[in-house]
Design an enzyme around this catalytic site. Structure first.
Site, PDB file in Angstrom:
ATOM      1  N   LYS A   1       0.763  -1.426  -0.144  1.00 42.82           N
ATOM      2  CA  LYS A   1      -0.238  -0.098   0.069  1.00 42.82           C
ATOM      3  C   LYS A   1       0.789   1.261   0.312  1.00 42.82           C
ATOM      4  CE  LYS A   1      -2.101  -1.083   4.468  1.00 42.82           C
ATOM      5  NZ  LYS A   1      -1.523  -2.097   4.212  1.00 42.82           N
TER       6      LYS A   1
ATOM      7  N   ARG B   1     -10.039   0.847   8.164  1.00 42.09           N
ATOM      8  CA  ARG B   1      -9.985  -0.562   8.732  1.00 42.09           C
ATOM      9  C   ARG B   1     -10.671  -1.689   9.051  1.00 42.09           C
ATOM     10  NH1 ARG B   1      -3.904   0.321   8.256  1.00 42.09           N
ATOM     11  NH2 ARG B   1      -2.661  -1.385   9.552  1.00 42.09           N
TER      12      ARG B   1
ATOM     13  N   ARG C   1      11.699  -5.829   5.660  1.00 36.89           N
ATOM     14  CA  ARG C   1      11.781  -4.564   6.069  1.00 36.89           C
ATOM     15  C   ARG C   1      12.444  -4.477   7.189  1.00 36.89           C
ATOM     16  NH1 ARG C   1       6.399  -1.409   5.357  1.00 36.89           N
ATOM     17  NH2 ARG C   1       5.638  -3.460   7.119  1.00 36.89           N
TER      18      ARG C   1
ATOM     19  N   ARG D   1      11.750  -1.573  11.525  1.00 36.85           N
ATOM     20  CA  ARG D   1      10.295  -0.925  11.803  1.00 36.85           C
ATOM     21  C   ARG D   1       9.497  -1.593  12.891  1.00 36.85           C
ATOM     22  NH1 ARG D   1       4.943   0.139   8.240  1.00 36.85           N
ATOM     23  NH2 ARG D   1       4.089  -0.836   9.830  1.00 36.85           N
TER      24      ARG D   1
ATOM     25  N   ARG E   1      -0.677  -8.974  13.280  1.00 36.78           N
ATOM     26  CA  ARG E   1      -1.094  -8.053  12.256  1.00 36.78           C
ATOM     27  C   ARG E   1      -2.213  -8.468  10.884  1.00 36.78           C
ATOM     28  NH1 ARG E   1       4.255  -5.781  10.673  1.00 36.78           N
ATOM     29  NH2 ARG E   1       3.466  -4.142   8.748  1.00 36.78           N
TER      30      ARG E   1
HETATM   31  P1  AP5 Z   1       5.086  -1.266   1.706  1.00 36.70           P
HETATM   32  O1  AP5 Z   1       4.296  -0.939   0.537  1.00 36.70           O
HETATM   33  O2  AP5 Z   1       4.855  -1.100   3.245  1.00 36.70           O
HETATM   34  O3  AP5 Z   1       3.670  -2.869   2.141  1.00 36.70           O
HETATM   35  P2  AP5 Z   1       1.840  -2.072   3.236  1.00 36.70           P
HETATM   36  O4  AP5 Z   1       1.198  -2.545   2.505  1.00 36.70           O
HETATM   37  O5  AP5 Z   1       2.190  -0.447   3.246  1.00 36.70           O
HETATM   38  O6  AP5 Z   1       2.840  -2.605   4.419  1.00 36.70           O
HETATM   39  P3  AP5 Z   1       2.781  -2.545   5.761  1.00 36.70           P
HETATM   40  O7  AP5 Z   1       3.517  -2.877   6.501  1.00 36.70           O
HETATM   41  O8  AP5 Z   1       3.302  -0.325   5.742  1.00 36.70           O
HETATM   42  O9  AP5 Z   1       1.698  -2.221   5.854  1.00 36.70           O
HETATM   43  P4  AP5 Z   1       0.230  -2.450   7.802  1.00 36.70           P
HETATM   44  O10 AP5 Z   1      -0.994  -1.984   7.382  1.00 36.70           O
HETATM   45  O11 AP5 Z   1       0.844  -2.988   8.517  1.00 36.70           O
HETATM   46  O12 AP5 Z   1       1.195  -0.996   8.551  1.00 36.70           O
HETATM   47  P5  AP5 Z   1       0.639   0.565   8.462  1.00 36.70           P
HETATM   48  O13 AP5 Z   1       1.629   1.215   8.461  1.00 36.70           O
HETATM   49  O14 AP5 Z   1      -0.497   0.844   7.728  1.00 36.70           O
HETATM   50  O15 AP5 Z   1       5.940  -2.509   1.869  1.00 36.70           O
HETATM   51  C1  AP5 Z   1       5.760  -3.680   2.645  1.00 36.70           C
HETATM   52  C2  AP5 Z   1       7.590  -3.945   2.686  1.00 36.70           C
HETATM   53  O16 AP5 Z   1       7.196  -4.775   1.170  1.00 36.70           O
HETATM   54  C3  AP5 Z   1       8.760  -2.802   2.452  1.00 36.70           C
HETATM   55  O17 AP5 Z   1      10.053  -3.204   2.422  1.00 36.70           O
HETATM   56  C4  AP5 Z   1       8.762  -2.542   0.597  1.00 36.70           C
HETATM   57  O18 AP5 Z   1      10.113  -2.162   0.092  1.00 36.70           O
HETATM   58  C5  AP5 Z   1       8.573  -4.661  -0.280  1.00 36.70           C
HETATM   59  N1  AP5 Z   1       7.636  -4.344  -1.213  1.00 36.70           N
HETATM   60  C6  AP5 Z   1       6.831  -4.155  -1.706  1.00 36.70           C
HETATM   61  N2  AP5 Z   1       5.827  -4.283  -3.070  1.00 36.70           N
HETATM   62  C7  AP5 Z   1       6.722  -5.080  -3.313  1.00 36.70           C
HETATM   63  C8  AP5 Z   1       6.605  -5.606  -4.257  1.00 36.70           C
HETATM   64  N3  AP5 Z   1       5.668  -5.571  -5.148  1.00 36.70           N
HETATM   65  N4  AP5 Z   1       8.116  -7.091  -4.173  1.00 36.70           N
HETATM   66  C9  AP5 Z   1       8.987  -7.113  -3.080  1.00 36.70           C
HETATM   67  N5  AP5 Z   1       8.716  -6.297  -2.187  1.00 36.70           N
HETATM   68  C10 AP5 Z   1       8.099  -5.862  -2.368  1.00 36.70           C
HETATM   69  O19 AP5 Z   1      -0.452   0.599  10.100  1.00 36.70           O
HETATM   70  C11 AP5 Z   1       0.753  -0.009  11.429  1.00 36.70           C
HETATM   71  C12 AP5 Z   1      -0.103  -0.305  12.811  1.00 36.70           C
HETATM   72  O20 AP5 Z   1      -0.501   1.121  12.678  1.00 36.70           O
HETATM   73  C13 AP5 Z   1      -1.289  -0.964  12.692  1.00 36.70           C
HETATM   74  O21 AP5 Z   1      -0.155  -2.195  12.965  1.00 36.70           O
HETATM   75  C14 AP5 Z   1      -1.883  -0.630  13.489  1.00 36.70           C
HETATM   76  O22 AP5 Z   1      -1.693  -0.346  14.633  1.00 36.70           O
HETATM   77  C15 AP5 Z   1      -2.175   1.176  13.346  1.00 36.70           C
HETATM   78  N6  AP5 Z   1      -3.329   1.533  12.501  1.00 36.70           N
HETATM   79  C16 AP5 Z   1      -2.284   2.184  11.054  1.00 36.70           C
HETATM   80  N7  AP5 Z   1      -3.941   2.567  10.616  1.00 36.70           N
HETATM   81  C17 AP5 Z   1      -5.008   2.716  11.481  1.00 36.70           C
HETATM   82  C18 AP5 Z   1      -6.206   2.805  11.117  1.00 36.70           C
HETATM   83  N8  AP5 Z   1      -7.037   3.132   9.851  1.00 36.70           N
HETATM   84  N9  AP5 Z   1      -6.893   1.902  12.167  1.00 36.70           N
HETATM   85  C19 AP5 Z   1      -6.302   1.316  14.158  1.00 36.70           C
HETATM   86  N10 AP5 Z   1      -4.886   1.636  13.487  1.00 36.70           N
HETATM   87  C20 AP5 Z   1      -4.041   1.218  12.710  1.00 36.70           C
END
Ligand code: AP5
Length: 191
Positions: free
Chosen positions: A14, A89, A128, A134, A145
């Site tokens: 994402k 979410r 990552r 992280r 997660r």
């Molecule tokens: P990346 O692009 O970062 O993927 P992502 O889907 O954004 O993954 P995240 O881990 O950031 O998502 P998340 O939903 O767990 O975290 P968030 O910050 O929203 O890619 C991941 C990795 O893969 C990177 O290293 C990238 O380089 C690599 N990659 C990407 N594409 C690739 C490909 N095609 N091939 C190979 N490698 C690739 O949330 C974190 C925490 O915050 C949650 O757990 C929760 O506690 C809280 N939170 C956030 N939003 C909310 C909400 N709306 N409500 C409640 N709690 C929330």
């Protein structure tokens, strides 16, 4: 105006794809994960409260993230559109987003759900964790997660399917291949 929800499990790309979409279409990127990590880095009270939940892979309370998104939309009155990354979410967040957009005569035009195999998600996040450190990228938290995603977040797809804006996109392959698929879907909506 073009408002997109970019959806998918942890590690589905994402954040990576949002970066490419905002470059091409000039949208404003709203990532609740990034906003929360900035709060933690600034050692705010909200950040300190969120950190424990994030480190466990649990969701931060709905009212906290809804308030954050409301504020960010308010701060960007001239935006040509928004990309919502990691929000909504829960179904409650989806309803709240609909309401706060409707109050500004706005709506979601497209919800893109990135589909990635569980094993690939785990590999990407472990890598990552190793490269960037992280704090929620360790095996135990990653597995929680993903399970929180399956239980609390996946139902958001039904919400947007009923709204008629849901589109699934294959999130396996190279970053550029996936981006091409996303652009194809966006162009269909824009024309
Ligand atoms: P990346 O692009 O970062 O993927 P992502 O889907 O954004 O993954 P995240 O881990 O950031 O998502 P998340 O939903 O767990 O975290 P968030 O910050 O929203 O890619 C991941 C990795 O893969 C990177 O290293 C990238 O380089 C690599 N990659 C990407 N594409 C690739 C490909 N095609 N091939 C190979 N490698 C690739 O949330 C974190 C925490 O915050 C949650 O757990 C929760 O506690 C809280 N939170 C956030 N939003 C909310 C909400 N709306 N409500 C409640 N709690 C929330």
């Amino acid at each position: 105006m073009l408002n997109i929800v970019l959806f998918g499990p942890p590690g589905s790309g994402k954040g990576t794809q949002s970066g490419k979409i905002i470059k091409k279409y000039g949208l404003v990127h709203l990532s609740t994960g990034d906003i929360l990590r900035a709060e933690i880095a600034n050692k705010t009270r909200l950040g300190m409260e969120a950190k424990k939940l994030m480190d466990e892979g649990e969701l931060v309370p709905d009212e906290v993230v809804i308030g954050m998104i409301d504020k960010k939309i308010e701060e960007n009155p001239d935006a040509p559109g928004f990309i919502f990354d990691g929000f909504p979410r829960t179904k409650e967040q989806a309803y709240a987003l609909k309401k706060l957009l409707a109050g500004r005569d706005m709506k979601i035009h497209l919800m893109i759900s990135l589909e990635v195999d569980r094993q690939e998600l785990i590999q990407r996040l472990l890598k990552r964790g190793k490269d960037q450190g992280r704090s929620d990228d360790n095996l135990e938290t990653i597995e929680n997660r993903i399970s929180v995603y399956e239980k609390q977040t996946a139902p958001v797809m039904d919400f947007y399917a009923r709204e008629g804006v849901f589109r699934a996109v294959d999130g396996m392959g190279s970053i550029d291949e996936i981006f091409e698929r996303i652009v194809k879907v966006i162009e269909e909506v824009r024309t």
